[in-house]
Design an enzyme around this catalytic site. Structure first.
Site, PDB file in Angstrom:
ATOM      1  N   CYS A 190     132.852   6.549 -79.731  1.00  0.00           N
ATOM      2  CA  CYS A 190     134.140   7.116 -79.327  1.00  0.00           C
ATOM      3  C   CYS A 190     135.301   6.602 -80.172  1.00  0.00           C
ATOM      4  CB  CYS A 190     134.409   6.803 -77.861  1.00  0.00           C
ATOM      5  SG  CYS A 190     134.476   5.050 -77.508  1.00  0.00           S
ATOM      6  N   CYS A 219     130.733   2.606 -72.762  1.00  0.00           N
ATOM      7  CA  CYS A 219     132.048   1.949 -72.808  1.00  0.00           C
ATOM      8  C   CYS A 219     131.933   0.491 -72.349  1.00  0.00           C
ATOM      9  CB  CYS A 219     133.045   2.660 -71.900  1.00  0.00           C
ATOM     10  SG  CYS A 219     133.060   4.441 -72.097  1.00  0.00           S
ATOM     11  N   ASP A 250     136.611   3.657 -80.176  1.00  0.00           N
ATOM     12  CA  ASP A 250     137.458   2.672 -79.497  1.00  0.00           C
ATOM     13  C   ASP A 250     137.204   1.264 -80.020  1.00  0.00           C
ATOM     14  OD1 ASP A 250     138.841   4.456 -77.992  1.00  0.00           O
ATOM     15  OD2 ASP A 250     137.443   4.408 -76.331  1.00  0.00           O
TER      16      ASP A 250
HETATM   17  S1  FES Z   1     139.837  10.471 -73.523  1.00  0.00           S
HETATM   18 FE1  FES Z   1     139.417   9.424 -75.334  1.00  0.00          FE
HETATM   19  S2  FES Z   1     137.377   8.797 -75.095  1.00  0.00           S
HETATM   20 FE2  FES Z   1     137.797   9.879 -73.268  1.00  0.00          FE
END
Ligand code: FES
Lengths: 122, 122
Positions: free
Chosen positions: A33, A103, A35
């Site tokens: 993702c 996550c 992140d």
């Molecule tokens: S809104 Fe960005 S990964 Fe879910």
């Protein structure tokens, strides 16, 4: 969709921030993702994690798992901290939806990276 | 990886919260990551968006795009607000990494859903 504990740690995340001159810092990225997560550890001479802080660009699940993970490793020794797995953190949060499990890996990986950083420095 | 404007709107998101008795509320989900977003609009008798608030469980990119999107629609009429596309929001943020483009769609979709909710009520 999310448990009460997840919503609590998402809305009031514990241990958000940075530690200056941290004993160990771990930064990891999530290829899936895009992140990022950074964890700072303050480890004393007895090898006890006195303080821990985190920062993330991740979603609510990443915030909640990091918040819970920092609570679980605080006050622990290094060996105990290494046993705080992704699964233990998810259990402590009463679970996460399957789409969000990846996550929660960020927190475990960042803690391991920070402990590794500490180990290589000492 | 992220522009200064993205980091600014992520660290200090504008218009986070809820509006009681909103004129329109839009809730959308992102199938790709399981994140959710809700936008509240307060629209006056002249069809002007007087106030707008959002809440999300999404990542930093979702927070930043929603924050910027709410700034762009505030004070606008309904037709103008419908022209605030995902692309316009990303441009205003000086871009997003490709892996994060799907996150920015949440804001546009939630605004459209909230405008639709308002339209069906009036
Ligand atoms: S809104 Fe960005 S990964 Fe879910």
């Amino acid at each position: 969709m999310y448990t009460e504990k997840v919503m609590d740690h998402f809305s009031n995340p514990r241990n958000v921030g940075e530690i200056e001159n941290a004993s160990g810092v771990g930064t990891v990225g999530n290829a899936k993702c895009g992140d990022i997560m950074r964890i700072y550890l303050d480890i004393d001479d007895n090898g006890i994690i006195n303080d821990v802080k985190f920062k993330t660009f991740g979603c609510g699940a990443a915030v909640a798992t990091s918040s819970m993970a920092t609570e679980l490793v605080k006050g622990k020794g290094i060996k105990e901290a290494l046993q705080v797995t992704n699964k233990a953190v998810m259990d402590a949060l009463d679970g996460l939806p399957p789409v969000k499990v990846h996550c929660s890996l960020l927190a475990e990986e960042a803690i391991h990276a920070a402990l590794w950083d500490y180990a290589t420095k000492n």
